[in-house]
Design an enzyme around this catalytic site. Sequence first.
Site, PDB file in Angstrom:
ATOM      1  CE  LYS A  33      -1.139  -2.688   3.840  1.00  0.00           C
ATOM      2  NZ  LYS A  33      -0.183  -3.568   4.559  1.00  0.00           N
TER       3      LYS A  33
ATOM      4  CE1 TYR B 186      -3.806  -3.953   1.625  1.00  0.00           C
ATOM      5  CE2 TYR B 186      -3.554  -1.940   0.343  1.00  0.00           C
ATOM      6  CZ  TYR B 186      -3.037  -3.123   0.836  1.00  0.00           C
ATOM      7  OH  TYR B 186      -1.740  -3.471   0.536  1.00  0.00           O
TER       8      TYR B 186
END
Length: 306
Positions: A169, A165
């Site tokens: 991002k 993640y």
Amino acid sequence: MSISYEGKVAIVTGAGGGLGRSHAIALAARGAKVVVNDLGGDVHGQGGSSAAAQAVVQEIIDAGGEAIAHGANVCDAKQVADMVQQAMDKWGRIDILINNAGVLRDKTFVKMDLSDFEFVMNVHVMGAVTCTKAVWDIMREQAYGRIVMTTSSSGLYGNFGQANYGAAKMALVGFMNTLCLEGAKYNINVNCLAPTAATRMTEGLMPQEALDVLTPESVTAGVLTLCDDDAPNRTILCAGGGGFARAIVYETDGIYLTPDEQTPENVRAAIADVADPEGQQEFVQGGQQTMKFVTKAAAVLGVKVG
């Protein structure tokens, strides 16, 4: 000064709940015509249903706004193209894209399958790329566009168990950094939102008292400033619980070592000077770093640059 989206058309991905729902409803309340996109899967990317997106559309219509639902998988170029075409057929333009769709597959890196890493990267990064690519020429031709990437503190600063993640991002920040340069002459502004909010993705991760403060609406108040006529360009806006801040990548002034001094031992010995924040700068394109180092070398070596 009141911010209005009258006459604007917006696509919000992952808008069936949480932050996306809040963004879509707030845009519509201020006059935007909204495409509510949601595949309808769970936070891990499993399943699919149009019910959530349709419910948000109905909320908007009941409040007097205009909206349509579309269940495109943001990673599927054909489905995204269909979503964009439906918006164009109905309203004739697309002014705003908020890339909000995302998934979680949290595990420590040692326990994480490569498939979990790849899946999260694909949804967050390629999902944003696919949707942005689908509207880019439209925005160029109409000389207007506002695009928001959804980054995260997990990417900016790291978060245990979120290697996939966090990597995804932070990749979106790099995507923004180049698009804002390429889109500037076409009046396409590209920014990032780093939100903290109580959604399906944060359930069970914080005390309820904290979640009660971290409403999606408090974040949406910030994202709307990233997609209006006077929006900034190349800004990472952090938002949560009514707090707003800007995250900036700085580079220290650093040091210069002559060719005969360029050893790892000398770099290590000067590491405090390398890290000294005095004179640090925010660069807005990669070439600035190159010129900084070339200029330092030229000053010492007596070489003329340019």
